[in-house]
Design a protein around this motif. Sequence first.
Motif, PDB file in Angstrom:
ATOM      1  N   ALA A   3       1.150  -0.956   0.200  1.00  0.00           N
ATOM      2  CA  ALA A   3      -0.054  -0.141   0.276  1.00  0.00           C
ATOM      3  C   ALA A   3       0.523   1.333  -0.161  1.00  0.00           C
ATOM      4  O   ALA A   3       2.219   0.864   0.274  1.00  0.00           O
ATOM      5  N   ASN A   4      -0.100   2.466  -0.434  1.00  0.00           N
ATOM      6  CA  ASN A   4       1.040   4.032  -0.162  1.00  0.00           C
ATOM      7  C   ASN A   4       1.126   4.407   0.922  1.00  0.00           C
ATOM      8  O   ASN A   4       1.539   5.527   1.439  1.00  0.00           O
ATOM      9  N   ARG A   5       1.075   4.264   2.060  1.00  0.00           N
ATOM     10  CA  ARG A   5       0.869   4.627   3.086  1.00  0.00           C
ATOM     11  C   ARG A   5       1.126   3.351   4.912  1.00  0.00           C
ATOM     12  O   ARG A   5       0.578   2.752   4.255  1.00  0.00           O
ATOM     13  N   ILE A   6       1.934   3.778   5.155  1.00  0.00           N
ATOM     14  CA  ILE A   6       2.203   3.029   6.777  1.00  0.00           C
ATOM     15  C   ILE A   6       0.912   3.461   7.583  1.00  0.00           C
ATOM     16  O   ILE A   6       0.868   2.088   8.398  1.00  0.00           O
ATOM     17  N   PHE A   7       0.576   4.223   8.310  1.00  0.00           N
ATOM     18  CA  PHE A   7      -1.029   4.521   8.235  1.00  0.00           C
ATOM     19  C   PHE A   7      -1.697   4.087   7.814  1.00  0.00           C
ATOM     20  O   PHE A   7      -1.904   4.601   6.849  1.00  0.00           O
ATOM     21  N   ALA A  27      20.084   2.903   7.777  1.00  0.00           N
ATOM     22  CA  ALA A  27      19.761   3.155   6.771  1.00  0.00           C
ATOM     23  C   ALA A  27      18.486   2.713   7.314  1.00  0.00           C
ATOM     24  O   ALA A  27      18.148   1.378   6.873  1.00  0.00           O
ATOM     25  N   LEU A  28      17.600   2.603   7.626  1.00  0.00           N
ATOM     26  CA  LEU A  28      16.171   2.296   7.798  1.00  0.00           C
ATOM     27  C   LEU A  28      15.511   2.638   7.149  1.00  0.00           C
ATOM     28  O   LEU A  28      14.517   3.559   6.301  1.00  0.00           O
ATOM     29  N   LEU A  29      14.474   1.421   7.193  1.00  0.00           N
ATOM     30  CA  LEU A  29      13.050   1.305   6.620  1.00  0.00           C
ATOM     31  C   LEU A  29      11.874   1.557   7.116  1.00  0.00           C
ATOM     32  O   LEU A  29      11.790   1.037   7.934  1.00  0.00           O
ATOM     33  N   PRO A  30      11.142   2.468   6.511  1.00  0.00           N
ATOM     34  CA  PRO A  30       9.586   2.696   7.133  1.00  0.00           C
ATOM     35  C   PRO A  30       9.015   1.712   7.119  1.00  0.00           C
ATOM     36  O   PRO A  30       8.834   0.235   6.873  1.00  0.00           O
ATOM     37  N   GLY A  31       8.353   1.768   8.044  1.00  0.00           N
ATOM     38  CA  GLY A  31       7.003   0.227   8.828  1.00  0.00           C
ATOM     39  C   GLY A  31       8.196  -0.601   9.260  1.00  0.00           C
ATOM     40  O   GLY A  31       7.666  -1.451   9.714  1.00  0.00           O
ATOM     41  N   THR A  32       9.331  -0.115   9.871  1.00  0.00           N
ATOM     42  CA  THR A  32       9.628  -1.138  10.905  1.00  0.00           C
ATOM     43  C   THR A  32       9.865  -0.170  12.193  1.00  0.00           C
ATOM     44  O   THR A  32       9.125   0.662  12.444  1.00  0.00           O
ATOM     45  N   ASP A  57       6.417   6.674   6.569  1.00  0.00           N
ATOM     46  CA  ASP A  57       7.247   6.905   5.380  1.00  0.00           C
ATOM     47  C   ASP A  57       7.572   8.639   5.131  1.00  0.00           C
ATOM     48  O   ASP A  57       7.110   9.279   5.876  1.00  0.00           O
ATOM     49  N   ARG A  58       8.015   8.393   3.828  1.00  0.00           N
ATOM     50  CA  ARG A  58       8.278  10.063   3.816  1.00  0.00           C
ATOM     51  C   ARG A  58       7.149  10.432   2.327  1.00  0.00           C
ATOM     52  O   ARG A  58       7.527  10.196   1.434  1.00  0.00           O
ATOM     53  N   ASP A  59       6.465  11.216   3.120  1.00  0.00           N
ATOM     54  CA  ASP A  59       4.858  11.560   1.984  1.00  0.00           C
ATOM     55  C   ASP A  59       5.735  12.544   1.462  1.00  0.00           C
ATOM     56  O   ASP A  59       4.429  13.133  -0.446  1.00  0.00           O
ATOM     57  N   TYR A  60       7.070  13.315   1.105  1.00  0.00           N
ATOM     58  CA  TYR A  60       7.035  13.914  -0.388  1.00  0.00           C
ATOM     59  C   TYR A  60       8.365  13.003  -0.800  1.00  0.00           C
ATOM     60  O   TYR A  60       8.102  14.368  -1.858  1.00  0.00           O
ATOM     61  N   TYR A  61       8.186  12.262  -0.803  1.00  0.00           N
ATOM     62  CA  TYR A  61       8.396  11.537  -1.988  1.00  0.00           C
ATOM     63  C   TYR A  61       7.517  11.599  -3.013  1.00  0.00           C
ATOM     64  O   TYR A  61       6.719  10.642  -3.111  1.00  0.00           O
ATOM     65  N   GLY A  62       8.377  11.571  -4.336  1.00  0.00           N
ATOM     66  CA  GLY A  62       7.030  10.685  -5.470  1.00  0.00           C
ATOM     67  C   GLY A  62       6.654   9.256  -5.603  1.00  0.00           C
ATOM     68  O   GLY A  62       7.670   8.515  -4.983  1.00  0.00           O
ATOM     69  N   GLY A  63       5.446   8.852  -5.935  1.00  0.00           N
ATOM     70  CA  GLY A  63       5.386   7.766  -5.296  1.00  0.00           C
ATOM     71  C   GLY A  63       4.945   7.086  -7.440  1.00  0.00           C
ATOM     72  O   GLY A  63       6.057   7.102  -8.186  1.00  0.00           O
ATOM     73  N   PHE A  93      -1.531  -0.649  10.538  1.00  0.00           N
ATOM     74  CA  PHE A  93      -0.591   0.048  10.155  1.00  0.00           C
ATOM     75  C   PHE A  93       0.016  -0.449   9.096  1.00  0.00           C
ATOM     76  O   PHE A  93      -0.179  -2.174   9.396  1.00  0.00           O
ATOM     77  N   LEU A  94       1.256  -0.217   8.236  1.00  0.00           N
ATOM     78  CA  LEU A  94       1.471  -1.461   7.408  1.00  0.00           C
ATOM     79  C   LEU A  94       2.718  -1.406   8.326  1.00  0.00           C
ATOM     80  O   LEU A  94       4.149  -0.526   7.598  1.00  0.00           O
ATOM     81  N   CYS A  95       3.457  -2.713   8.219  1.00  0.00           N
ATOM     82  CA  CYS A  95       4.451  -2.720   8.954  1.00  0.00           C
ATOM     83  C   CYS A  95       5.716  -4.312   8.351  1.00  0.00           C
ATOM     84  O   CYS A  95       5.184  -5.305   7.782  1.00  0.00           O
ATOM     85  N   ALA A  96       6.516  -4.070   8.582  1.00  0.00           N
ATOM     86  CA  ALA A  96       7.946  -4.965   8.497  1.00  0.00           C
ATOM     87  C   ALA A  96       7.359  -5.831   9.124  1.00  0.00           C
ATOM     88  O   ALA A  96       7.633  -6.370  10.126  1.00  0.00           O
ATOM     89  N   MET A  97       7.505  -7.089   8.569  1.00  0.00           N
ATOM     90  CA  MET A  97       7.427  -8.828   8.704  1.00  0.00           C
ATOM     91  C   MET A  97       8.932  -9.111   8.993  1.00  0.00           C
ATOM     92  O   MET A  97       9.038  -9.238   7.674  1.00  0.00           O
ATOM     93  N   ALA A  98       8.773 -10.433   9.667  1.00  0.00           N
ATOM     94  CA  ALA A  98      10.038 -11.245   9.637  1.00  0.00           C
ATOM     95  C   ALA A  98       9.395 -11.835   8.515  1.00  0.00           C
ATOM     96  O   ALA A  98       8.084 -12.567   8.871  1.00  0.00           O
TER      97      ALA A  98
END
Length: 153
Positions: A3-7, A27-32, A57-63, A93-98
């Motif tokens: 999806a396009n957003r973490i929240f 260097a950390l990834l969104p959703g962690t 996520d940084r919503d100011y980045y282009g998608g 939330f959209l979160c990173a999974m193991a």
Amino acid sequence: MPANRIFRSGFGAVRPRTITDKTVSGALLPGTLVFIGATQLTQATAPTGGRLAILGDRDYYGGGIALATDPVLTPYASGESGVAYLPKPDDEFLCAMAAGTYTYGQELTVGAAGRLTAAASGNVVVAHFDQAGKTATAGELCDVVIANAYTKA
């Protein structure tokens, strides 16, 4: 494609408070999941040991179709200002999974690299899996619902 957003909570939901005055420690990834420190956001590897937050996520980045700039797939650079959500019970939330196989409603805890993983007896549960059963690859972003933290029996 994620999806396009973490929240993830829907229209009309109260957006969670965010922390924006701290830098990321690597260097950390969104959703962690991260710990909020005095000046930095550091990668969480357990559900205890600090104040937990979810790196946004940084919503100011282009998608769009350019995965190189997809805000949920682009890592923060060390020293960059981070955006971290302060989750409350029932927030989605959209979160990173193991890597693993997960079922709807499964109890989750924080594991390596800030990823959510299946909770075992004695673990602190921080979220529940909120998708139909699936096998997730390491780092895959999946829907979760934040729990009122408790220790799994």
